[in-house]
Design an enzyme around this catalytic site. Structure first.
Site, PDB file in Angstrom:
ATOM      1  N   LYS A 151      41.756  34.707  47.993  1.00  0.00           N
ATOM      2  CA  LYS A 151      40.399  34.478  47.492  1.00  0.00           C
ATOM      3  C   LYS A 151      39.827  33.184  48.054  1.00  0.00           C
ATOM      4  CE  LYS A 151      37.432  34.306  43.488  1.00  0.00           C
ATOM      5  NZ  LYS A 151      37.252  34.572  42.066  1.00  0.00           N
TER       6      LYS A 151
ATOM      7  N   ASP B  76      35.896  34.495  32.579  1.00  0.00           N
ATOM      8  CA  ASP B  76      35.095  35.487  33.307  1.00  0.00           C
ATOM      9  C   ASP B  76      35.694  36.884  33.125  1.00  0.00           C
ATOM     10  OD1 ASP B  76      32.999  36.397  34.817  1.00  0.00           O
ATOM     11  OD2 ASP B  76      33.888  35.882  36.754  1.00  0.00           O
TER      12      ASP B  76
END
Length: 727
Positions: free
Chosen positions: A432, A528
Site C-alpha cells: 500500500k 475506517d
C-alpha cells in the site's frame, strides 16, 4: 467521560459530501511457510487421508514403524476407511495430526455422558475410559483440561493415582465463553497421566428433575484452545453432536523411557540416527529426537535432517538486506549504501555511490527514514528479536510490484493505492502506497507499525512490514485472494449470497474489531471500517484490513485526533463534530456494513435521489415507518429468514444511534451475531445435516434458553486417592 451531544441539525448532507472519499481496497494475502516433505521408510505409506504419518509412526507393514530394537512401544497406526474417507487410528482413536518437532500428536477421544431417559425414568450413563499404558503417549497436562458440562452434575476422573473433578449446579445466569462453574466447570489435567476413567454421581446429582432444560451431562478431556463453552451445550445435545461424540485431545510422545545420557550409549537402539540431529529429554521422562538448529526434517531417518534455506522464509529468519544461505545457518549483509549495526542495516550518512545525483537521492532517503521513526523502530525491533516484521527498501518493493505497474493495482481510494507484489521468496504480498501521513505522528510511525504487526487474529489481515525511506511510508500486508466484501455485494449482482454466508462475514468481522478494541495491547481503533476494508478468502471467511488508517487508542482524554478520517456513508456523526475517534466510531461504521449485507445497497450513492443518498439515514427512516421489508435484498427476504433479518436490523439500528454512549460494544455485537449464526446453523443442520456438518466446527454460541445457572467447586483435595499403578 461526559456524554456527547446528538447530531446538530445544521450538519447537512453537503458537509458529508465534502468529507467523503472512497477507498476501494486494502491489503491482502497469505505468506505460506515452507514445510519439509514428510519422510518415511522407502515403500511405506506416509499419508492417510489428509493426515501426514511421519516415521517413527507407520502404517501397514510392521517395518514401516519404529522397530522393536529401538523401543518397546507400538508406533504402528491403522489407516481405515470411514464413510469413504481414509483416517488413521491408534487403538480405535482417530489421529488427526502428528508433530515431530514438538513431540505431540492429536487424537479424538470419546466424550462421557449421563442422560435422562424419559421413557424409563432412569439415568443412562456412557462412560468412556482411556488407557495408553504400554504406549509412547502421555496425555498432555499443558495443552488439555477436564471439562464438565450440565446442571446438577457431579463428575470426576480417576487419572492414574489421582481423582479429580468438579460439581456444576444451575443457580446463576449462564454466559457464553465462561467455564467457571455456571453450566460448565473445569479442572487441570494432572501431569504424567496416561489413563483415566470417568464417574457420574447420579445418586445425588442427576438431571431427572431438570431434563427438559438439561437432558444430559458431559465430561471430557479436551484441548484447551479447541473448547469454548456455549449455553446451548446445557439445554440440548449440541455439545455432543458438534464433536460427534469425540473431542480433540493433545498427547505428548517419547521413544522410550531412557534419558538421553543412557540412550546415546546404546548404539543399536538409539533412534536419533540422522546426521545433524539431537537427543531431547522429556520433562516427564524418556527421550525424543530433534533436528539440530538450522536443520529440519525427520531425525529418525538416515539423512532425514536437511539444511533450512532461511532465505526463503523471511518471516521466521528476518534479513533486511541480502540473504545468503549457508549450511546450517545463513548470512545477512546490507545492500550498497547501507551498513550493518547490531544486526540491522542502517542507511549510510555518506553514500559511496560516485554519481552526484545518487548521493543526493541516498541523503533524501536517509532523511525520510529518520523522519518516519526508523531509528526508533530499530531499537524496538532489537528488544523484540524473533518478531517477524521487516523493513523493506524502496528497491525491493519496486521489484516486487514491477515498478508499481498499473496492471498490479488491487484497489485505490482517497488514502492510498494498493498493489499486488511478489517478493524474491515467491511470497505474494499487498503493498500500500499511502497518500498522506499525520505530521504529528511521523516520528512514532515506525514504532506504531511494529505494534500493529503484532496483532495475530484469524480474521485480521497481517501487517508484514513497511518501507520508511520514501516521502510517505509504504505498508506491506499478507495477500488475501478473493477480493473485498464491497466487490462481492455491489459489483457481483449475478451471484447469490445466502444469509448464512452474510451472517458469517458479519460475525467474523465483528470479532476481529472486538479483538482490536478489547484484546490488543494497547487497544487499537480501526478508524475506517467499511465493506471495501473487509477482505474475503476462498472460503468467504472475513479478514479486516487497512491498518494504515488505524489509530492507537489515546492514553488520556487530552490526546485528540485532529484529522477527520473515514469514508463517506460510514462516518460517525459524533466524530464529525468532535474529531475524536473512539471505539464507538468503529461501531457506527460497522452498523453501516451490516446494512450493506442486509440490503445490498451502497453506503453512499451520489447518483441517487437526495433522500436515498445516505444508506444509514434511509434505513433509520424505514425502521421508523415500519418499512424494513422494503429495504431488504430480495435474495434473502423470505418467511424463513425474517426473524433473523429483523434481529440483524435491530442490531444495526443500535450501532447507528446518534449518541455513542447508547451504542453497543463490538464485543456485544460479536456475541449477538454469534448467537444468531449458531441458531441459523443449527436450524439448517436439522434440515440438511450433511451440508451443515462443516459449519459446526469448534466455535460455540448461545441460543436463547431458560436454563438454570450453575455453581462449581473442585474436589481434587477431597477425592484424592492413592492407587497402585505402573507405566
Amino acid at each position: 467521560m461526559s456524554s456527547r451531544a446528538p447530531l446538530l441539525p445544521w450538519l447537512s448532507l453537503r458537509l458529508l459530501l465534502l468529507l467523503c472519499h472512497y477507498s476501494l481496497s486494502a491489503p491482502a494475502a497469505a505468506l505460506d511457510a515452507l514445510a519439509p516433505a514428510v519422510v518415511g521408510k522407502p515403500g511405506c505409506q506416509t499419508r492417510c487421508g489428509v493426515v501426514d504419518i511421519p516415521f517413527p509412526f507407520g502404517i501397514g507393514d510392521d517395518r514401516c514403524a519404529l522397530e522393536a530394537r529401538h523401543t518397546r512401544y507400538p508406533f504402528k497406526l491403522d489407516c481405515m476407511s470411514v464413510g469413504g474417507t481414509s483416517k488413521p487410528f491408534f487403538r480405535g482413536m482417530e489421529v488427526t495430526k502428528i508433530s515431530l518437532a514438538d513431540g505431540k500428536a492429536w487424537m479424538k477421544m470419546n466424550i462421557s455422558q449421563n442422560c435422562y431417559n424419559q421413557s424409563t425414568g432412569t439415568m443412562e450413563r456412557n462412560r468412556e475410559p482411556v488407557d495408553f499404558t504400554g504406549t509412547p503417549f502421555w496425555i498432555s497436562d499443558k495443552d488439555n483440561k477436564i471439562f464438565v458440562i450440565g446442571c446438577r452434575t457431579f463428575s470426576y476422573m480417576q487419572i492414574n493415582n489421582v481423582v479429580t473433578g468438579c460439581v456444576s449446579k444451575c443457580e446463576r445466569a449462564l454466559k457464553d465463553g465462561e467455564c467457571s462453574g455456571d453450566g460448565c466447570c473445569q479442572v487441570d489435567f494432572p501431569t504424567k497421566g496416561w489413563r483415566y476413567s470417568t464417574t457420574f454421581d447420579s445418586e445425588n446429582y442427576n438431571t431427572s428433575l431438570v431434563w427438559r432444560n438439561n437432558p444430559c451431562s458431559y465430561m471430557a478431556v479436551i484441548e484447551t484452545t479447541a473448547f469454548k463453552f456455549s449455553t446451548t451445550y446445557v439445554n440440548s445435545t449440541i455439545f455432543y453432536d458438534t464433536y460427534n461424540g469425540a473431542a480433540p485431545v493433545v498427547l505428548d510422545w517419547i521413544i522410550s523411557m531412557d534419558v538421553c545420557d543412557i540412550a546415546i550409549k546404546n548404539t543399536t537402539s538409539y533412534a536419533c540416527i540422522s546426521g545433524n540431529s539431537n537427543c531431547v529429554d522429556d520433562i516427564k521422562g524418556g527421550y525424543r529426537c530433534k533436528c539440530s538448529h538450522g536443520y529440519e526434517g525427520n531425525p529418525y531417518i538416515k539423512d532425514g535432517c536437511k539444511d533450512i534455506n532461511e532465505c526463503l522464509d523471511n518471516a521466521t529468519y528476518p534479513c533486511m538486506g541480502i540473504c545468503k544461505n549457508t549450511i546450517g545457518s545463513f548470512d545477512c549483509s546490507c545492500y550498497p549504501g547501507s551498513y550493518m549495526k547490531n544486526g540491522f542495516c542502517l542507511p549510510n550518512q555518506k553514500s559511496t555511490f560516485p554519481a552526484r545525483h545518487r548521493r543526493k537521492l541516498q541523503h533524501i532517503k536517509n532523511n525520510y527514514f529518520q523522519q518516519h521513526g526508523g531509528l526508533i523502530l530499530f531499537e524496538e525491533m532489537k528488544s523484540q528479536q524473533g518478531h517477524a516484521f521487516k523493513i523493506f527498501s524502496e528497491e525491493e518493493l519496486q521489484q516486487a510490484t514491477n515498478k508499481f505497474n498499473e496492471q498490479e493495482i488491487l484497489g485505490q481510494g482517497g488514502n492510498g493505492i494498493v498493489y499486488k507484489g511478489l517478493l524474491k521468496s515467491n511470497s505474494e504480498v499487498a503493498v500500500k502506497k499511502c497518500m498522506t501521513i499525520d505530521e504529528q505522528k511521523k516520528k512514532e510511525f515506525g514504532k506504531e507499525m511494529l505494534i500493529l504487526s503484532q496483532i495475530n487474529h484469524k480474521s485480521i489481515v497481517k501487517l508484514l512490514g513497511c518501507c520508511l525511506e520514501v516521502e510517505v511510508p509504504m505498508l506491506v500486508y499478507e495477500f488475501i485472494p478473493n477480493g473485498t466484501l464491497f466487490h462481492l455485494i455491489h459489483e457481483n449482482h449475478g451471484n447469490h449470497i445466502s444469509l448464512i454466508t452474510r451472517l458469517q462475514i458479519a460475525h467474523e468481522s465483528a470479532e476481529a474489531l472486538a479483538y482490536l478494541h478489547s484484546c490488543a495491547s494497547p487497544p487499537i481503533l480501526h478508524g475506517d471500517v467499511k465493506s471495501s476494508n473487509i477482505l474475503l478468502d476462498n472460503n468467504f471467511s472475513a479478514k479486516v484490513s487497512d491498518f494504515g488508517a488505524s489509530i492507537l487508542a489515546p492514553t488520556d482524554e487530552m490526546q485528540f485526533v485532529t484529522l477527520v478520517q473515514g469514508t463517506c456513508g460510514y462516518l460517525d456523526p459524533e466524530y464529525m463534530q468532535t474529531c475524536q475517534l473512539t471505539d464507538k466510531s468503529d461501531v457506527y461504521s460497522f452498523g453501516v456494513v451490516l446494512l450493506e449485507l442486509l440490503t445490498r445497497k451502497k453506503a453512499f450513492n451520489l447518483d441517487a435521489p437526495e433522500h436515498e443518498k445516505v444508506l444509514s439515514m434511509m434505513f433509520l427512516s424505514a425502521m421508523k415507518e415500519n418499512k424494513l421489508e422494503d429495504m431488504l435484498d430480495d435474495q434473502i427476504k423470505n418467511n424463513e429468514n425474517m426473524e433473523f433479518l429483523e434481529e440483524m436490523a435491530e442490531l444495526a439500528k443500535k450501532c447507528l444511534d446518534m449518541s455513542s454512549i447508547n451504542r453497543p460494544s463490538m464485543k456485544e455485537i460479536g456475541d449477538e451475531l454469534g448467537r444468531l449464526r449458531k441458531v441459523m446453523e443449527h436450524q439448517c443442520a436439522r434440515q440438511n445435516p450433511e451440508e451443515m456438518e462443516s459449519f459446526l466446527g469448534d466455535s460455540s454460541y448461545v441460543i436463547n434458553s431458560t436454563v438454570e445457572s450453575t455453581k462449581s467447586f473442585s474436589i481434587e483435595k477431597n477425592a484424592m486417592k492413592r492407587l497402585k499403578s505402573g507405566r
